[in-house]
Design a protein around this motif. Structure first.
Motif, PDB file in Angstrom:
ATOM      1  N   ARG A  57     -30.345 -10.989   2.292  1.00 27.13           N
ATOM      2  CA  ARG A  57     -31.117 -12.212   2.562  1.00 27.13           C
ATOM      3  C   ARG A  57     -32.391 -12.236   1.723  1.00 27.13           C
ATOM      4  N   LEU A  61     -33.400 -15.024  -1.071  1.00 26.01           N
ATOM      5  CA  LEU A  61     -34.645 -15.782  -1.008  1.00 26.01           C
ATOM      6  C   LEU A  61     -35.494 -15.562  -2.254  1.00 26.01           C
ATOM      7  N   SER A  65     -36.673 -18.481  -4.995  1.00 25.72           N
ATOM      8  CA  SER A  65     -38.083 -18.883  -4.920  1.00 25.72           C
ATOM      9  C   SER A  65     -38.604 -19.282  -6.298  1.00 25.72           C
TER      10      SER A  65
END
Length: 77
Positions: A57, A61, A65
């Motif tokens: 995860r 992310l 980003s």
């Protein structure tokens, strides 16, 4: 002469009984330690699986980003 032989037999029997008791206690301790080790291994495996999920995860992310903003001096300097 029969009394010393009986005493030796009694002493030997008592020693054997103590040794058997000691072995039984050690076997019980080993079984308890084995059970604890198995439980701890299950916990480690669960934590490893959770860490793998969280790592995946985090990487997802991080990849999605935006670029980090440039470090600038705060206006009060």
């Amino acid at each position: 002469m029969t009394t010393p032989d009986r005493t030796d037999d009694n002493i030997k029997a008592e020693r054997i009984a103590r040794l058997e008791e000691h072995v039984a206690h050690q076997a019980n301790s080993i079984e308890e330690l084995s059970d604890q080790l198995a439980e701890q291994w299950r916990v480690v495996e669960q934590l490893r699986a959770k860490l793998d999920v969280l790592t995946e995860r985090f990487l997802t992310l991080e990849a999605g980003s935006l670029e980090a903003p440039a470090v600038t001096r705060p206006p009060h300097y």
